[in-house]
Design a protein around this motif. Structure first.
Motif, PDB file in Angstrom:
ATOM      1  N   MET A 187       7.924  -3.681  -0.189  1.00 58.24           N
ATOM      2  CA  MET A 187       9.369  -3.540  -0.732  1.00 58.24           C
ATOM      3  C   MET A 187       9.638  -4.934  -1.177  1.00 58.24           C
ATOM      4  SD  MET A 187      13.152  -2.587   0.534  1.00 58.24           S
ATOM      5  CE  MET A 187      12.738  -0.871   0.528  1.00 58.24           C
ATOM      6  N   GLU A 188       9.305  -6.120  -0.610  1.00 57.53           N
ATOM      7  CA  GLU A 188       9.593  -7.462  -1.238  1.00 57.53           C
ATOM      8  C   GLU A 188       8.927  -7.732  -2.531  1.00 57.53           C
ATOM      9  OE1 GLU A 188      10.748 -10.460   2.583  1.00 57.53           O
ATOM     10  OE2 GLU A 188       8.649  -9.741   2.614  1.00 57.53           O
ATOM     11  N   GLU A 189       7.769  -7.083  -2.303  1.00 62.55           N
ATOM     12  CA  GLU A 189       6.886  -7.321  -3.631  1.00 62.55           C
ATOM     13  C   GLU A 189       7.417  -6.221  -4.873  1.00 62.55           C
ATOM     14  OE1 GLU A 189       2.952  -7.028  -2.475  1.00 62.55           O
ATOM     15  OE2 GLU A 189       2.938  -9.352  -1.609  1.00 62.55           O
TER      16      GLU A 189
ATOM     17  N   ASP B  93       7.426   6.910  -1.321  1.00 61.53           N
ATOM     18  CA  ASP B  93       6.318   5.767  -1.790  1.00 61.53           C
ATOM     19  C   ASP B  93       5.244   6.039  -0.917  1.00 61.53           C
ATOM     20  OD1 ASP B  93       5.562   3.429  -3.769  1.00 61.53           O
ATOM     21  OD2 ASP B  93       5.097   2.948  -1.754  1.00 61.53           O
ATOM     22  N   THR B  94       5.276   5.724   0.319  1.00 61.71           N
ATOM     23  CA  THR B  94       4.186   5.628   1.267  1.00 61.71           C
ATOM     24  C   THR B  94       4.931   5.740   2.640  1.00 61.71           C
ATOM     25  OG1 THR B  94       3.477   3.700  -0.094  1.00 61.71           O
ATOM     26  CG2 THR B  94       2.507   4.050   2.119  1.00 61.71           C
ATOM     27  N   VAL B  95       4.179   6.350   3.636  1.00 59.50           N
ATOM     28  CA  VAL B  95       4.322   6.322   4.835  1.00 59.50           C
ATOM     29  C   VAL B  95       3.538   5.594   5.804  1.00 59.50           C
ATOM     30  CG1 VAL B  95       4.570   8.027   6.770  1.00 59.50           C
ATOM     31  CG2 VAL B  95       5.248   8.947   4.517  1.00 59.50           C
ATOM     32  N   TYR B  96       4.053   4.789   6.486  1.00 57.68           N
ATOM     33  CA  TYR B  96       3.415   3.793   7.630  1.00 57.68           C
ATOM     34  C   TYR B  96       3.654   4.356   9.206  1.00 57.68           C
ATOM     35  CZ  TYR B  96       3.476   0.539   3.706  1.00 57.68           C
ATOM     36  OH  TYR B  96       3.036   0.272   2.182  1.00 57.68           O
ATOM     37  N   PRO B  97       2.878   3.890  10.012  1.00 61.30           N
ATOM     38  CA  PRO B  97       3.250   4.153  11.368  1.00 61.30           C
ATOM     39  C   PRO B  97       4.023   2.880  11.726  1.00 61.30           C
ATOM     40  CG  PRO B  97       1.023   3.369  11.238  1.00 61.30           C
ATOM     41  CD  PRO B  97       1.203   3.710   9.944  1.00 61.30           C
ATOM     42  N   LEU B  98       4.729   3.033  13.006  1.00 66.13           N
ATOM     43  CA  LEU B  98       5.856   1.875  12.993  1.00 66.13           C
ATOM     44  C   LEU B  98       5.203   0.823  13.258  1.00 66.13           C
ATOM     45  CD1 LEU B  98       8.872   1.655  13.896  1.00 66.13           C
ATOM     46  CD2 LEU B  98       8.115   2.017  16.275  1.00 66.13           C
ATOM     47  N   GLU B  99       4.071   0.603  13.909  1.00 67.17           N
ATOM     48  CA  GLU B  99       3.615  -0.613  14.088  1.00 67.17           C
ATOM     49  C   GLU B  99       3.271  -1.504  12.769  1.00 67.17           C
ATOM     50  OE1 GLU B  99       3.733   1.467  17.597  1.00 67.17           O
ATOM     51  OE2 GLU B  99       2.844   2.029  15.602  1.00 67.17           O
ATOM     52  N   GLU B 100       2.955  -0.926  11.569  1.00 63.55           N
ATOM     53  CA  GLU B 100       2.685  -1.505  10.509  1.00 63.55           C
ATOM     54  C   GLU B 100       4.144  -1.821   9.606  1.00 63.55           C
ATOM     55  OE1 GLU B 100      -0.469   0.547   8.362  1.00 63.55           O
ATOM     56  OE2 GLU B 100      -1.493   0.750  10.013  1.00 63.55           O
ATOM     57  N   VAL B 101       5.164  -1.843  10.334  1.00 65.19           N
ATOM     58  CA  VAL B 101       6.440  -2.184   9.788  1.00 65.19           C
ATOM     59  C   VAL B 101       6.331  -3.474   8.685  1.00 65.19           C
ATOM     60  CG1 VAL B 101       7.193  -3.432  11.592  1.00 65.19           C
ATOM     61  CG2 VAL B 101       8.882  -2.514   9.775  1.00 65.19           C
ATOM     62  N   GLY B 102       5.493  -4.300   9.169  1.00 70.25           N
ATOM     63  CA  GLY B 102       5.312  -5.664   8.233  1.00 70.25           C
ATOM     64  C   GLY B 102       4.763  -5.233   6.972  1.00 70.25           C
ATOM     65  N   GLU B 103       3.891  -4.271   6.706  1.00 73.00           N
ATOM     66  CA  GLU B 103       3.105  -3.930   5.530  1.00 73.00           C
ATOM     67  C   GLU B 103       4.154  -3.399   4.608  1.00 73.00           C
ATOM     68  OE1 GLU B 103       0.237  -4.966   4.442  1.00 73.00           O
ATOM     69  OE2 GLU B 103       0.445  -6.105   6.192  1.00 73.00           O
TER      70      GLU B 103
ATOM     71  N   ALA C  65      13.223   4.655   7.893  1.00 69.68           N
ATOM     72  CA  ALA C  65      12.812   3.970   6.563  1.00 69.68           C
ATOM     73  C   ALA C  65      13.433   2.964   6.436  1.00 69.68           C
ATOM     74  CB  ALA C  65      13.407   4.899   5.586  1.00 69.68           C
ATOM     75  N   ILE C  66      12.514   2.387   5.268  1.00 75.40           N
ATOM     76  CA  ILE C  66      12.861   0.805   4.906  1.00 75.40           C
ATOM     77  C   ILE C  66      14.234   0.771   3.880  1.00 75.40           C
ATOM     78  CG2 ILE C  66      12.040  -1.526   4.479  1.00 75.40           C
ATOM     79  CD1 ILE C  66      10.727  -0.598   6.738  1.00 75.40           C
ATOM     80  N   ASN C  67      14.960  -0.328   4.164  1.00 79.58           N
ATOM     81  CA  ASN C  67      16.082  -0.397   3.266  1.00 79.58           C
ATOM     82  C   ASN C  67      16.056  -2.239   2.959  1.00 79.58           C
ATOM     83  OD1 ASN C  67      17.635   2.147   2.659  1.00 79.58           O
ATOM     84  ND2 ASN C  67      17.182   2.020   4.888  1.00 79.58           N
ATOM     85  N   ARG C  68      16.583  -2.435   1.833  1.00 81.57           N
ATOM     86  CA  ARG C  68      16.645  -3.946   1.484  1.00 81.57           C
ATOM     87  C   ARG C  68      17.629  -4.586   2.250  1.00 81.57           C
ATOM     88  NH1 ARG C  68      13.818  -5.906  -2.575  1.00 81.57           N
ATOM     89  NH2 ARG C  68      13.117  -4.424  -4.173  1.00 81.57           N
ATOM     90  N   ALA C  69      18.484  -3.826   3.045  1.00 81.86           N
ATOM     91  CA  ALA C  69      19.333  -4.538   4.145  1.00 81.86           C
ATOM     92  C   ALA C  69      18.477  -5.009   5.215  1.00 81.86           C
ATOM     93  CB  ALA C  69      20.516  -3.634   4.495  1.00 81.86           C
ATOM     94  N   ASP C  70      17.449  -4.342   5.552  1.00 82.11           N
ATOM     95  CA  ASP C  70      16.719  -4.509   6.637  1.00 82.11           C
ATOM     96  C   ASP C  70      15.698  -5.825   6.691  1.00 82.11           C
ATOM     97  OD1 ASP C  70      17.267  -1.972   7.736  1.00 82.11           O
ATOM     98  OD2 ASP C  70      15.464  -1.085   6.956  1.00 82.11           O
ATOM     99  N   ILE C  71      15.407  -6.165   5.247  1.00 79.27           N
ATOM    100  CA  ILE C  71      14.717  -7.229   4.958  1.00 79.27           C
ATOM    101  C   ILE C  71      15.676  -8.440   5.099  1.00 79.27           C
ATOM    102  CG2 ILE C  71      13.674  -8.757   3.088  1.00 79.27           C
ATOM    103  CD1 ILE C  71      12.311  -5.879   2.285  1.00 79.27           C
ATOM    104  N   LEU C  72      16.918  -8.321   4.584  1.00 82.92           N
ATOM    105  CA  LEU C  72      17.928  -9.346   4.791  1.00 82.92           C
ATOM    106  C   LEU C  72      18.373  -9.656   5.988  1.00 82.92           C
ATOM    107  CD1 LEU C  72      20.017  -8.409   1.653  1.00 82.92           C
ATOM    108  CD2 LEU C  72      18.441 -10.314   1.711  1.00 82.92           C
ATOM    109  N   LYS C  73      18.565  -8.375   6.789  1.00 82.75           N
ATOM    110  CA  LYS C  73      18.824  -8.785   8.175  1.00 82.75           C
ATOM    111  C   LYS C  73      17.784  -9.558   8.934  1.00 82.75           C
ATOM    112  CE  LYS C  73      21.873  -4.980   9.077  1.00 82.75           C
ATOM    113  NZ  LYS C  73      22.157  -3.861   9.739  1.00 82.75           N
ATOM    114  N   ARG C  74      16.498  -9.256   8.485  1.00 82.52           N
ATOM    115  CA  ARG C  74      15.273  -9.627   9.170  1.00 82.52           C
ATOM    116  C   ARG C  74      15.494 -11.443   9.034  1.00 82.52           C
ATOM    117  NH1 ARG C  74      10.821  -8.988   5.768  1.00 82.52           N
ATOM    118  NH2 ARG C  74      11.117 -11.071   5.359  1.00 82.52           N
ATOM    119  N   ARG C  75      15.934 -11.725   7.869  1.00 83.88           N
ATOM    120  CA  ARG C  75      16.060 -13.082   7.291  1.00 83.88           C
ATOM    121  C   ARG C  75      17.401 -13.710   7.942  1.00 83.88           C
ATOM    122  NH1 ARG C  75      14.899 -12.173   0.900  1.00 83.88           N
ATOM    123  NH2 ARG C  75      12.313 -11.867   1.225  1.00 83.88           N
ATOM    124  N   GLY C  76      18.237 -12.901   8.398  1.00 83.64           N
ATOM    125  CA  GLY C  76      19.428 -13.545   8.921  1.00 83.64           C
ATOM    126  C   GLY C  76      20.352 -13.670   8.026  1.00 83.64           C
TER     127      GLY C  76
END
Length: 326
Positions: free
Chosen positions: A313-315, A298-308, A38-49
């Motif tokens: 979450m960013e929005e 909220d929503t379930v995505y396949p792994l390859e659609e992680v960007g979506e 699952a996605i967490n805001r920490a993942d987004i921050l880690k992605r940004r460094g």
């Protein structure tokens, strides 16, 4: 193994599907074939460094997972290949395989799918920690939960009501407020239309709340302090509204004897997370087995659609968790 790799710190375009070495479990670890994460805001921050990683953590994103035990380390008692398992990770969830300390793993209740189980660990353990370990919330007390429709927010509402507390939440749309009410929130405030501190004052007869779980930070500081009762606590989980508060007046803090706590679960020690997991399993996991607590997806995505999923979450469009199937 297949995994999502961050090529370099930056935007969603840096998330790439690729191959990465399969992890090898230590004696006290389980190798898990990941079914969902699952996605967490920490993942987004880690992605940004912009987020500190735990010492020795996998560079692959993903702080939680559910799956099937592939191999149990020699010192992992009570686990065997084929067991359904879920839990917190220091990293590595966006992949086909992950390792988890056996003492931090939890058994998936029979009624839950892998997707539902993956939506529990990070948000429910964070909510449990902040409400009870750090916040000391008791039955009959008032708690103000900001970002009530977020993953942690929806978990915290349920856990607080399960404890017998009274809940006020904030959110920014009627749809999100309706979900919060459906989970048991006593009062739901649209922060775009009303001043939450005034609503708190009205609901509590001017006394204030015993606890605030805050994800916003600087922009809510003065109203949070105004909303707190005497001998109350505020747990700072994130700072989506800024981290620097100017011209702080300390008088109300010591006059009300307010305790302010900052928290960050992902960088805690294995020992801390193990004890937190044990307490959660004892106090809360049975309620998932009988359905009185539930993960909100909220929503379930396949792994390859992680960007979506990251984009959603960013929005700030999600209500509850964004899950990836592997």
């Amino acid at each position: 193994m297949r995994a999502i790799i961050v090529e370099q710190p930056g935007g969603i375009e840096q998330l790439k599907a690729g191959e990465y070495p399969k992890p090898v479990p230590a004696d006290r670890e389980l190798l898990v074939r990941v079914k969902a994460t699952a996605i967490n805001r920490a993942d987004i921050l880690k992605r940004r460094g912009l987020y500190p990683a735990a010492a020795g953590a996998s560079p692959i994103l993903g702080l939680e997972m559910s799956g099937v035990v592939e191999q149990a380390g020699a010192a992992c008692e009570g686990w065997k290949a084929g067991d359904r398992v879920f839990g917190l990770l220091p990293g590595g969830g966006y992949a086909e395989y992950a390792v988890i300390p056996g003492e931090m793993a939890m058994r998936i209740p029979d009624r839950l799918s892998f997707e539902e189980a993956a939506a529990i660990p990070e948000v429910f353990l964070t909510a449990y920690q902040t409400l009870f370990w750090q916040g000391g919330l008791a039955a009959g007390q008032w708690v103000l939960i900001h970002a009530g429709a977020s993953g942690v927010g929806t978990a915290a509402i349920q856990l607080a009501k399960h404890k017998g507390a009274k809940v006020i939440v904030t959110a920014g749309t009627d749809e999100k407020l309706a979900v919060c009410r459906s989970l048991g929130a006593d009062i739901a405030v649209n922060y775009k239309q009303s001043s939450f501190d005034e609503e708190v004052k009205r609901a509590t007869g001017g006394q204030g709340v015993q606890l605030i779980l805050d994800f916003i930070g600087a922009s809510y500081w003065e109203r949070n302090i105004a909303s707190l009762a005497v001998d109350s606590r505020m747990v700072l989980i994130s700072s989506l509204g800024g981290s620097k508060v100017e011209n702080v007046d300390l008088a109300a803090i010591y006059a009300k004897r307010i305790t302010i706590i900052g928290t960050l679960l992902s960088t805690r020690s294995v020992e801390y997370k193990t004890q937190l997991t044990r307490d959660f399993v004892r106090d809360a996991l049975p309620a998932f087995a009988d359905g009185s607590l539930k993960p909100i997806i909220d929503t379930v995505y396949p792994l390859e659609e992680v960007g979506e999923a990251h984009r959603r979450m960013e929005e700030n469009k999600n209500i509850g968790k964004l899950v990836l199937t592997v």
